[in-house]
Design a protein around this motif. Structure first.
Motif, PDB file in Angstrom:
ATOM      1  N   GLN A   1      -2.720  11.657   3.336  1.00  0.00           N
ATOM      2  CA  GLN A   1      -1.995  10.861   2.337  1.00  0.00           C
ATOM      3  C   GLN A   1      -0.680  11.514   1.944  1.00  0.00           C
ATOM      4  O   GLN A   1       0.358  10.852   1.868  1.00  0.00           O
ATOM      5  CB  GLN A   1      -2.874  10.687   1.090  1.00  0.00           C
ATOM      6  CG  GLN A   1      -3.132   9.242   0.776  1.00  0.00           C
ATOM      7  CD  GLN A   1      -3.959   9.040  -0.486  1.00  0.00           C
ATOM      8  OE1 GLN A   1      -4.540   9.973  -1.031  1.00  0.00           O
ATOM      9  NE2 GLN A   1      -4.020   7.817  -0.937  1.00  0.00           N
TER      10      GLN A   1
ATOM     11  N   GLY B   1      -5.603   4.946   2.022  1.00  0.00           N
ATOM     12  CA  GLY B   1      -4.877   4.558   0.804  1.00  0.00           C
ATOM     13  C   GLY B   1      -3.401   4.399   1.105  1.00  0.00           C
ATOM     14  O   GLY B   1      -2.547   5.038   0.493  1.00  0.00           O
ATOM     15  N   LYS B   2      -3.106   3.541   2.095  1.00  0.00           N
ATOM     16  CA  LYS B   2      -1.709   3.348   2.544  1.00  0.00           C
ATOM     17  C   LYS B   2      -0.833   2.736   1.447  1.00  0.00           C
ATOM     18  O   LYS B   2       0.337   3.067   1.327  1.00  0.00           O
ATOM     19  CB  LYS B   2      -1.674   2.450   3.790  1.00  0.00           C
ATOM     20  CG  LYS B   2      -2.294   3.070   5.022  1.00  0.00           C
ATOM     21  CD  LYS B   2      -2.124   2.190   6.248  1.00  0.00           C
ATOM     22  CE  LYS B   2      -2.981   0.948   6.226  1.00  0.00           C
ATOM     23  NZ  LYS B   2      -4.427   1.247   6.271  1.00  0.00           N
ATOM     24  N   THR B   3      -1.431   1.833   0.656  1.00  0.00           N
ATOM     25  CA  THR B   3      -0.623   1.121  -0.340  1.00  0.00           C
ATOM     26  C   THR B   3      -0.023   2.095  -1.348  1.00  0.00           C
ATOM     27  O   THR B   3       1.188   2.104  -1.575  1.00  0.00           O
ATOM     28  CB  THR B   3      -1.490   0.057  -1.061  1.00  0.00           C
ATOM     29  OG1 THR B   3      -2.127  -0.750  -0.070  1.00  0.00           O
ATOM     30  CG2 THR B   3      -0.658  -0.825  -1.949  1.00  0.00           C
ATOM     31  N   ILE B   4      -0.863   2.956  -1.918  1.00  0.00           N
ATOM     32  CA  ILE B   4      -0.364   3.919  -2.915  1.00  0.00           C
ATOM     33  C   ILE B   4       0.506   4.981  -2.235  1.00  0.00           C
ATOM     34  O   ILE B   4       1.468   5.483  -2.822  1.00  0.00           O
ATOM     35  CB  ILE B   4      -1.526   4.566  -3.727  1.00  0.00           C
ATOM     36  CG1 ILE B   4      -1.007   5.141  -5.055  1.00  0.00           C
ATOM     37  CG2 ILE B   4      -2.271   5.620  -2.946  1.00  0.00           C
ATOM     38  CD1 ILE B   4      -0.655   4.128  -6.086  1.00  0.00           C
ATOM     39  N   SER B   5       0.197   5.293  -0.964  1.00  0.00           N
ATOM     40  CA  SER B   5       0.955   6.335  -0.249  1.00  0.00           C
ATOM     41  C   SER B   5       2.365   5.885   0.107  1.00  0.00           C
ATOM     42  O   SER B   5       3.208   6.707   0.463  1.00  0.00           O
ATOM     43  CB  SER B   5       0.243   6.744   1.046  1.00  0.00           C
ATOM     44  OG  SER B   5      -1.080   7.085   0.778  1.00  0.00           O
TER      45      SER B   5
ATOM     46  N   ARG C   1      -5.894  12.370  -0.393  1.00  0.00           N
ATOM     47  CA  ARG C   1      -6.798  12.387   0.762  1.00  0.00           C
ATOM     48  C   ARG C   1      -6.063  13.050   1.916  1.00  0.00           C
ATOM     49  O   ARG C   1      -4.822  13.063   1.943  1.00  0.00           O
ATOM     50  CB  ARG C   1      -7.146  10.942   1.185  1.00  0.00           C
ATOM     51  CG  ARG C   1      -8.231  10.324   0.347  1.00  0.00           C
ATOM     52  CD  ARG C   1      -8.546   8.916   0.813  1.00  0.00           C
ATOM     53  NE  ARG C   1      -9.619   8.362  -0.020  1.00  0.00           N
ATOM     54  CZ  ARG C   1      -9.921   7.088  -0.079  1.00  0.00           C
ATOM     55  NH1 ARG C   1      -9.248   6.211   0.631  1.00  0.00           N
ATOM     56  NH2 ARG C   1     -10.901   6.659  -0.841  1.00  0.00           N
TER      57      ARG C   1
ATOM     58  N   SER D   1      -3.962  -5.649  -3.465  1.00  0.00           N
ATOM     59  CA  SER D   1      -3.989  -4.173  -3.378  1.00  0.00           C
ATOM     60  C   SER D   1      -2.714  -3.585  -3.967  1.00  0.00           C
ATOM     61  O   SER D   1      -2.749  -2.563  -4.663  1.00  0.00           O
ATOM     62  CB  SER D   1      -4.113  -3.697  -1.929  1.00  0.00           C
ATOM     63  OG  SER D   1      -5.234  -4.273  -1.324  1.00  0.00           O
TER      64      SER D   1
ATOM     65  N   ARG E   1     -14.345   3.240   4.409  1.00  0.00           N
ATOM     66  CA  ARG E   1     -13.225   3.058   3.481  1.00  0.00           C
ATOM     67  C   ARG E   1     -13.075   4.235   2.516  1.00  0.00           C
ATOM     68  O   ARG E   1     -12.135   4.277   1.746  1.00  0.00           O
ATOM     69  CB  ARG E   1     -13.423   1.773   2.657  1.00  0.00           C
ATOM     70  CG  ARG E   1     -13.796   0.534   3.429  1.00  0.00           C
ATOM     71  CD  ARG E   1     -12.704   0.025   4.330  1.00  0.00           C
ATOM     72  NE  ARG E   1     -11.529  -0.423   3.586  1.00  0.00           N
ATOM     73  CZ  ARG E   1     -10.388  -0.791   4.150  1.00  0.00           C
ATOM     74  NH1 ARG E   1     -10.255  -0.727   5.450  1.00  0.00           N
ATOM     75  NH2 ARG E   1      -9.376  -1.200   3.416  1.00  0.00           N
ATOM     76  N   SER E   2     -14.050   5.151   2.513  1.00  0.00           N
ATOM     77  CA  SER E   2     -13.951   6.312   1.612  1.00  0.00           C
ATOM     78  C   SER E   2     -14.755   7.473   2.201  1.00  0.00           C
ATOM     79  O   SER E   2     -15.491   7.296   3.172  1.00  0.00           O
ATOM     80  CB  SER E   2     -14.503   5.957   0.230  1.00  0.00           C
ATOM     81  OG  SER E   2     -15.917   5.879   0.283  1.00  0.00           O
TER      82      SER E   2
ATOM     83  N   ASP F   1     -12.225  -4.877   1.620  1.00  0.00           N
ATOM     84  CA  ASP F   1     -12.782  -3.585   1.199  1.00  0.00           C
ATOM     85  C   ASP F   1     -14.221  -3.739   0.739  1.00  0.00           C
ATOM     86  O   ASP F   1     -14.472  -4.209  -0.367  1.00  0.00           O
ATOM     87  CB  ASP F   1     -11.959  -3.026   0.026  1.00  0.00           C
ATOM     88  CG  ASP F   1     -10.905  -2.041   0.494  1.00  0.00           C
ATOM     89  OD1 ASP F   1     -11.109  -1.427   1.548  1.00  0.00           O
ATOM     90  OD2 ASP F   1      -9.888  -1.892  -0.200  1.00  0.00           O
TER      91      ASP F   1
ATOM     92  N   ALA G   1      -2.302  -1.146  -7.206  1.00  0.00           N
ATOM     93  CA  ALA G   1      -1.620   0.155  -7.130  1.00  0.00           C
ATOM     94  C   ALA G   1      -0.603   0.291  -8.266  1.00  0.00           C
ATOM     95  O   ALA G   1      -0.489   1.350  -8.894  1.00  0.00           O
ATOM     96  CB  ALA G   1      -0.930   0.311  -5.774  1.00  0.00           C
TER      97      ALA G   1
END
Length: 758
Positions: free
Chosen positions: A195, A221-225, A192, A254, A724-725, A665, A258
């Motif tokens: 990201q 998507g902070k967690t995966i980033s 994104r 979350s 959220r998206s 979410d 991930a």
């Protein structure tokens, strides 16, 4: 080439020889200090030429592994051409309870040192001595054995053979893990907007051993980033372990998701989620004593098998997985999760396991910290949590109760509690006209009295079962600990509550202590959607001039959200007057734009007042209401009601800063709009005013620090539930005239500033 396993003598022998039960009955808090004092006292009796605190190290090849084993031997005594290894152990139980032959784990430690010294000095035999010293009486008991080098070699190889399967399991996993981390691709088709920038910054900080403060919008998507670049850093040998720290259960989920996603893309990693003891305990009442809890009884006799089994068969050690293996091996699930934390690659847990001086994971050595990164999610929450962790209070009430309970039962406790009670009475009299008051300092006499109370309690508690005494002792002990930290970042105040009086050591600014507790880690990444304004968060979370700040703009277009501002007063004095107007705004919104809505209020009472008014005006719309103290099941039911493609409007009434305003979410049509009532200011109170005055005295805007910034944070978190998206669209309505004032306007996200005035 053999893989190198670095391990300390103590860790090695404890793994192989530790046995017995968890026993969380009273233990003296001074045990560690006593141990150090006793070691030093015994070492002072050594003769000239004897050595103390001797560093020893050796390498041993076994089954394709090279073990580097090192440690610090208490004493090397040279006498009559013989060398004796002296291992000193302090002991607090009655001497007659000491095992006649000493403890296997202590002999093992001393024999490991003896082997290394004998090897180094080419000795055919060496003496080994265990010196047990009672912490109170200083009574001493020495046990001595002579061993040949051959006996010691045989013993050491047996220890290595016992430990090797576990070491091999970890080593084989690490090789697989590192390779999978190197080959891991980003687990989504595309990044994104923003990201890639966040992930790149996180990776660079880990490589450069720096800290980062990142304001990254909700939905990016902070967690995966943050987790993805951390795993890549592990693959490149820059890191060995990560902590994913969070304040809420929902954000822990979350992180677990991930890891699952990365695992499905080929990642091979071991993660553990630590759940609070009272939540995960199998017993109705948490009481960690071997004669009460079967999961505590004999815990150390079974724990190695439990760890080996779970690590051989599972990758994600979630609460559910841990509970299932804990039942299989009859071990305490909470202690099990803590023990697993030292064997895995990633730990998902609450902030307090790192930052709280009372509960941090103490066995994480300085050396290990250097290869560990901290990822601090929803970092804005750490400010108030930090204040909480570093504050302590003491109340009059328990001392009065103890005085009554111990009258004629135990004179020493009675006298100690009476002195404390009398001190509170005196303080109350000297501030008769004030409900709250600030104290310049704590008198040394008072500190001495509370230390005396703690010492007397320590002597009584091992044989006493009074819950009140134990609870008061812990409260006093915490107070003493925090009193040692007092500096300009603290204030001491008193507060009267009916007949009770409370003294609080209140941490106004947790920055220095947060910095101190996070010291030694390779990198710290603080991230949140609402680190606004960034310089304020950087300062209060213990950031330094050399740290980096990153502000990532929203990846979503302004067209996705329509913002309205209704300039009504929601100040306390005006709430009754503007209540009907708020209901009219809500009704008008629902009529023009039917759908699923969350409406956030600054207090529960305000929520109830408006809710009642709303129901009087409209009893057909389906409504949900956040209750105080909701169970996890009720929370899940509340959120599950927000279904996509509903034909009828649904309105959820919730509290700003509460369980539904963060980490929730509701993607797509599950949520069509958010209404925020008020600017979220914390309630005016004595503590907040102390914070305000403290920062004002430093030349800052104290009101902003104490009220405005924490308030706007809640507003931004609540509004962040909506988009959220890339597919989400919706409406945000901000109800308060202050949203039109310049200071508040500047704190709003840029995509909210294109608003329509109602």
């Amino acid at each position: 080439m053999a893989s190198d396993i670095h391990i300390s003598v103590r860790t090695l022998v404890e793994h192989v020889f530790k046995s017995g039960s968890i026993d969380a009955r009273f233990r003296s808090q001074t045990a560690l200090l006593d141990g150090t004092r006793i070691h030093q006292k015994i070492q002072k009796t050594y003769q000239d030429g004897d050595q103390k605190e001797v560093l020893v190290s050796t390498k041993i090849e076994y089954d394709g592994l090279t073990f580097t084993i090192d440690g610090r031997c208490d004493g090397l005594i040279f006498h009559d051409d013989k060398i004796t290894i002296d291992e000193i152990k302090s002991f607090s139980q009655p001497f007659d309870q000491l095992e006649a032959e000493g403890y296997p784990v202590h002999w093992a430690q001393a024999k490991m040192y003896a082997y290394i010294v004998a090897l180094d000095k080419e000795l055919e035999e060496i003496d080994v001595q265990l010196t047990y010293v009672h912490v109170e009486t200083e009574e001493k008991k020495s046990l001595r054995q002579t061993y040949t080098f051959l006996e010691l070699t045989r013993f050491v190889m047996e220890v290595i053979a016992s430990y090797a399967p576990y070491a091999k399991l970890l080593n084989d996993h690490r090789l697989k893990r590192n390779e999978s981390c190197r080959e891991l691709a980003f687990p989504f088709k595309t990044y994104r907007n923003g990201q890639r920038k966040l992930a790149g910054a996180v990776y660079k900080m880990i490589v450069d051993k720096k800290n980062l403060f990142a304001k990254a919008p909700t939905g990016i998507g902070k967690t995966i980033s943050t987790l993805f670049p951390a795993m890549k850093a592990i693959g490149e040998g820059e890191l060995n372990r990560i902590f994913y720290l969070t304040a809420k259960t929902i954000t822990r989920t979350s992180a677990e998701e991930a890891f699952s996603r990365m695992e499905s893309c080929g990642l091979c990693t071991k993660t553990v989620t630590i759940t609070a003891k009272d939540k995960v305990c199998f017993q109705e009442e948490t009481n960690c004593q071997k004669d009460i809890c079967e999961f505590a009884n004999g815990y150390y006799d079974r724990i190695n098998d439990a760890i080996f089994d779970i690590l051989s068969n599972e990758n994600q050690l979630t609460r559910k997985v841990i509970e299932s293996y804990a039942r299989k091996y009859t071990v305490c699930p909470f202690e099990y999760s803590l023990d697993l934390a030292y064997s895995v690659d990633a730990i998902i847990c609450d902030y307090n396991y790192i930052f709280d001086p009372r509960v941090s994971l103490k066995r994480l050595l300085e050396e290990q910290k250097k290869s560990t990164a901290l990822l601090v999610d929803e970092a804005h929450n750490l400010i108030d949590r930090g204040r909480e962790m570093f504050s302590a209070s003491l109340s009059k009430e328990p001392f009065l109760q103890l005085k009554k309970e111990y009258k004629g039962v135990n004179q020493t406790i009675y006298d100690a509690a009476s002195k404390m009670n009398a001190w509170f009475i005196q303080l109350k009299k000297s501030h008769e006209s004030q409900k709250e008051f600030v104290l310049e300092q704590l008198e040394e006499d008072f500190l001495e009295e509370i230390r005396q109370f703690a010492m007397i309690s320590e002597q009584v508690l091992p044989l006493d079962t009074s819950p009140l005494l134990l609870e008061t002792y812990f409260m006093v002990n915490q107070f003493i600990k925090i009193a040692e930290l007092l500096d300009d970042h603290f204030i001491i105040y008193g507060e009267k509550e009916r007949n009770n009086l409370k003294i609080k050591l209140f941490c106004l600014n947790p920055s220095q202590l947060l910095q101190q507790m996070g010291k030694g880690y390779r990198a710290k990444i603080f991230f949140s959607a609402t680190l606004s304004p960034l310089p304020y968060y950087q300062e209060i979370l213990g950031g330094g001039k050399e740290d980096y700040a990153l502000n990532i703009p929203s990846p979503f277009s302004e067209e996705q959200v329509e913002v309205f501002i209704k300039p009504l007063s929601t100040r306390y004095r005006d709430r009754e007057r503007t209540k009907n107007a708020i209901v009219t705004v809500i009704q008008s919104l629902l009529k023009k734009r039917p759908g699923n809505y969350l409406i956030f209020f600054p207090s529960y009472q305000y929520l109830l007042d408006v809710y009642e008014q709303f129901k009087l005006a409209d009893d057909t719309t389906q409504t949900l209401i956040q209750e105080s103290g909701m169970t996890e099941r009720k929370r899940e039911d509340f959120l599950a009601a927000f279904k996509p493609d509903q034909t009828e409007t649904l309105v959820g009434f919730a509290v700003l800063g509460g369980i539904f305003s963060e980490g929730v979410d509701l993607i797509g049509d599950r949520l069509n709009g958010v209404v925020v009532i008020g600017v979220g200011l914390p309630q005016l109170c004595f503590e907040r005013n102390l914070i305000k005055d403290h920062f004002a005295s430093l030349g800052k805007n104290g009101y902003d620090y104490a009220y405005v910034y924490p308030g706007i944070n809640k507003v931004l978190q609540a509004g962040g539930r909506l988009i959220r998206s890339e597919q989400d669209h919706g409406t945000i309505v901000l109800v308060d005239d202050r949203f039109l004032q310049r200071p508040y306007q500047q704190l709003l996200p840029s995509e909210w500033r294109q608003f329509t005035l109602i």
